[in-house]
Design an enzyme around this catalytic site. Structure first.
Site, mmCIF file in Angstrom:
data_model
loop_
_atom_site.group_PDB
_atom_site.id
_atom_site.type_symbol
_atom_site.label_atom_id
_atom_site.label_comp_id
_atom_site.label_asym_id
_atom_site.label_seq_id
_atom_site.Cartn_x
_atom_site.Cartn_y
_atom_site.Cartn_z
ATOM 1 N N CYS A 60 -7.680 -3.997 -9.278
ATOM 2 C CA CYS A 60 -8.240 -5.411 -10.656
ATOM 3 C C CYS A 60 -8.028 -6.288 -10.444
ATOM 4 C CB CYS A 60 -7.735 -4.416 -11.298
ATOM 5 S SG CYS A 60 -5.910 -5.035 -11.468
ATOM 6 N N ALA A 63 -3.576 -7.235 -9.513
ATOM 7 C CA ALA A 63 -3.736 -7.182 -8.233
ATOM 8 C C ALA A 63 -4.118 -8.027 -6.442
ATOM 9 C CB ALA A 63 -4.817 -5.889 -7.951
ATOM 10 N N ARG A 94 2.843 -2.948 -0.942
ATOM 11 C CA ARG A 94 2.019 -3.807 -0.055
ATOM 12 C C ARG A 94 2.527 -3.881 1.843
ATOM 13 N NH1 ARG A 94 -0.259 -9.189 0.019
ATOM 14 N NH2 ARG A 94 -2.089 -9.207 1.316
HETATM 15 FE FE1 CFM Z 1 -8.267 -9.365 3.132
HETATM 16 FE FE2 CFM Z 1 -7.679 -8.340 1.123
HETATM 17 FE FE3 CFM Z 1 -5.915 -7.622 2.364
HETATM 18 FE FE4 CFM Z 1 -8.350 -7.185 3.033
HETATM 19 FE FE5 CFM Z 1 -6.759 -4.522 2.251
HETATM 20 FE FE6 CFM Z 1 -6.365 -5.991 0.135
HETATM 21 FE FE7 CFM Z 1 -4.408 -5.810 1.973
HETATM 22 MO MO1 CFM Z 1 -5.148 -3.484 1.076
HETATM 23 S S1 CFM Z 1 -9.699 -8.195 2.566
HETATM 24 S S2 CFM Z 1 -6.979 -8.078 4.181
HETATM 25 S S3 CFM Z 1 -8.769 -5.090 4.039
HETATM 26 S S4 CFM Z 1 -6.189 -9.922 1.600
HETATM 27 S S5 CFM Z 1 -7.642 -3.774 0.071
HETATM 28 S S6 CFM Z 1 -6.877 -7.826 -1.111
HETATM 29 S S7 CFM Z 1 -4.081 -5.676 -0.064
HETATM 30 S S8 CFM Z 1 -5.140 -4.284 2.717
HETATM 31 S S9 CFM Z 1 -3.592 -7.021 3.319
HETATM 32 C C1 HCA Z 2 -4.237 -3.804 -4.146
HETATM 33 C C2 HCA Z 2 -3.464 -3.001 -2.741
HETATM 34 C C3 HCA Z 2 -3.796 -2.079 -2.113
HETATM 35 C C4 HCA Z 2 -3.586 -1.025 -2.027
HETATM 36 C C5 HCA Z 2 -3.738 0.021 -0.888
HETATM 37 C C6 HCA Z 2 -4.021 1.488 -1.037
HETATM 38 C C7 HCA Z 2 -2.644 -2.805 -0.483
HETATM 39 O O1 HCA Z 2 -5.597 -3.109 -3.547
HETATM 40 O O2 HCA Z 2 -3.785 -3.762 -5.117
HETATM 41 O O3 HCA Z 2 -4.436 1.769 -2.067
HETATM 42 O O4 HCA Z 2 -3.628 2.136 -0.574
HETATM 43 O O5 HCA Z 2 -2.818 -2.881 0.351
HETATM 44 O O6 HCA Z 2 -1.547 -2.519 -0.942
HETATM 45 O O7 HCA Z 2 -4.908 -2.768 -1.429
#
Ligand code: CFM
Ligand code: HCA
Length: 538
Positions: A60, A63, A94
């Site tokens: 969301c 998040a 995270r």
């Molecule tokens: Fe960019 Fe992200 Fe991230 Fe990402 Fe992600 Fe994420 Fe993440 Mo989870 S687009 S690289 S691929 S900031 S979904 S919102 S939290 S891993 S560090």
């Molecule tokens: C988020 C955080 C997340 C969730 C990861 C997952 C992350 O989207 O709110 O679904 O395992 O990187 O912690 O993307």
């Protein structure tokens, strides 16, 4: 090696065959084959509302704002205004790492929340928010406090910005608020935008100081998951760059305040920090380039482009020496591992940048990508910046204020003239440019936006990849189907995976995962004993 299905159009038909007509029609626009290098890139539907009733991977707006962009800053008290669940479930999941350094300030191990309950929903929560800010201040004396709204706050109308202003005056520290109610956008992407606006408005550029160093850069969109930023810092320092601020892995509010002292913004995750990159360029005249430190070759390429920007022969030579030394280490490991991973297959469905970046690391191991997709990326992340030269296509940014940013050329001289930028562009710097995911994936690979749970199970059945990359919501379901799942969000317990040492860690982890025999030994319960519970209709 088994032969894998390659006709993407056929598989797509199978994937949507059992869906109700309207749903199938909508989903069809988000699924298409990749293209070969140089071929025209088709348009993909993305950044639109998830169809109600399907199980999405998405998160969301809260998040994206609190968990992703501002959460990793270590000396800002990030205070969730809402029921306890939102603060609790965004607490340390995270795996963004911190090193508190000499000042020792690190609030990451704490979850700050106002813990709203029914009483606050009925009578309003502003009093409670004021009290929570006061309590955080009395206990920790932080330099800054940032407040984040959850869904009920928007519904009852608490004025978090007014509370922030009054408390800032009273306490004399920076206090700002983010109206990032979870429902506000179609995904976490809207939360990124809100956080970008608020850091720009309240923190970036609020302290004019001289920063020492000849080659000053910021790293935007790097969150130090599993220690990635530490590895990037190691490499940058070795080459001779000065890192002014990272947005926002292990960052401090002081770093943000002086970020406008940098001469170049490098953007690692474009999806989450592009708005700051654009605004800093307009206001402070700092150009930005896209970089990618995922993959050894990609890291080398990024370093070369960064060095080329400064046009300093000593820096260029030192960078080349570092690359040569690091790549030699990497090559030894690739030579050892690649014979075991060559020809294996992978699928990646994650976030807004990693499903693209991590393809580099798989290719270095000789692995084939059968399919990939983002959860919440926009069309430019798929199709490439050159296809879509504007970011003003955000369906989910409709409700989000666009900040008015004005250049201030008297105080902040553009770092390069138009002519210099054009010349460097010709040398391959490609300011503001980046490749999207689709181009080059090949027409036998499948691209899917906002994949849902049904499609995931169906794809696994059809393709049976050697490894599947996604997040915690998918992990155990996929593994119960006998396929190893690598979490690309938090790296399971692994990392860093960025830079050269990161690439080596990745090769070793993936080798272990795709070559273990354990997946052939397990059977899902329904494959052996039948269902555990049986219902009888009477
Ligand atoms: Fe960019 Fe992200 Fe991230 Fe990402 Fe992600 Fe994420 Fe993440 Mo989870 S687009 S690289 S691929 S900031 S979904 S919102 S939290 S891993 S560090
Ligand atoms: C988020 C955080 C997340 C969730 C990861 C997952 C992350 O989207 O709110 O679904 O395992 O990187 O912690 O993307």
């Amino acid at each position: 090696m088994s032969t894998k299905p390659t006709n993407v159009e056929e598989i797509k038909k199978e994937l949507i065959a059992k869906m109700p007509t309207k749903v199938a029609r909508k989903r069809a626009k988000s699924i298409l084959p990749g293209t070969e290098v140089g071929e025209p890139i088709p348009e993909i539907q993305s950044n639109v509302r998830t169809i109600p009733g399907v199980i999405t991977q998405r998160g969301c707006t809260y998040a994206g704002c609190k968990g992703v962009v501002l959460g990793p800053s270590r000396d800002i008290v990030n205070l969730t205004h809402g029921p306890i669940g939102c603060g609790f479930y965004s607490w340390l999941t995270r795996r963004n790492q911190t090193d508190a350094g000499p000042d020792g300030e690190n609030f990451i191990p704490y979850a700050f929340s106002t813990d709203m309950t029914e009483h606050d929903i009925v009578f309003g929560g502003e009093k409670k928010l004021r009290a929570a800010i006061q309590e955080a201040y009395d206990n920790f004396h932080p330099k800054a406090i940032s407040i984040f709204s959850t869904c009920p706050v928007g519904l009852i109308g608490d004025d978090i910005h007014a509370v922030a202003r009054t408390m800032q005056e009273e306490l004399g520290i920076t206090i700002f608020a983010n109206s990032c109610e979870g429902y506000k956008g179609v995904s976490q992407s809207a939360g990124h935008h809100i956080a970008n606006n608020q850091i720009m408005k309240h923190v970036i550029g609020t302290k004019d100081v001289e920063v020492e160093g000849k080659f000053k850069v910021n790293m935007l969109g790097e969150y130090n998951i599993g220690g990635d930023a530490f590895e990037i810092e190691r490499i940058l320092e070795k080459c001779g760059f000065t890192l002014v601020a990272t947005f926002s892995g292990n960052s401090t509010v002081e770093d943000f305040r002086k970020a406008h002292a940098a001469d170049l913004n490098t953007v690692m995750c474009h999806r989450s920090l592009n708005y700051v990159a654009e605004m800093m360029e307009t206001k402070y005249g700092i150009p930005w380039i896209k970089v990618n430190f995922i993959g050894a070759e990609a890291s080398a390429k990024s370093l070369r482009r960064m060095a080329a920007y400064f046009e300093d022969q000593e820096l260029i030579d030192r960078t080349e020496a570092v690359i040569a030394e690091e790549l030699e280490k990497v090559k030894t490991v690739v030579d050892e591992i690649k014979p075991r991973t060559d020809g294996k297959t992978a699928m990646l469905f994650v976030g807004g940048s990693r499903a693209h970046h991590y393809q580099e690391l798989f290719k270095e191991l000789g692995m084939k990508i059968l399919g990939a997709g983002y959860e919440f990326a926009h069309r430019d992340d798929y199709e490439g910046r050159h296809v879509l030269p504007t970011i003003k296509i955000d369906a989910d940014s409709r409700n989000i204020e666009e900040l008015e940013i004005h250049p201030d050329p008297e105080r902040f001289k553009p770092r390069k003239t138009e002519e210099e930028l054009a010349r460097l562009n010709e040398k391959g710097l490609d300011f503001k440019g980046y490749e999207g995911m689709i181009g080059g994936m090949g027409k036998d690979a499948m691209v899917i936006d906002d994949i849902n749970h049904y499609e995931t199970e169906k794809l696994l059945e059809i393709y049976k990849p050697d490894i599947f990359c996604a997040g915690i919501k998918e992990k155990y379901i996929v593994q119960k189907m006998g396929i190893p799942l690598k979490q690309l969000h938090n790296y399971d317990m692994g990392g860093p995976y960025a830079g050269f040492n990161g690439a080596i860690n990745w090769y070793r982890d993936i080798d272990r995962m795709v070559n273990t025999k354990v997946w052939n030994l397990i059977k899902a319960p329904w494959q052996t004993d039948g269902p555990e519970l049986e219902a009888t209709y009477v």
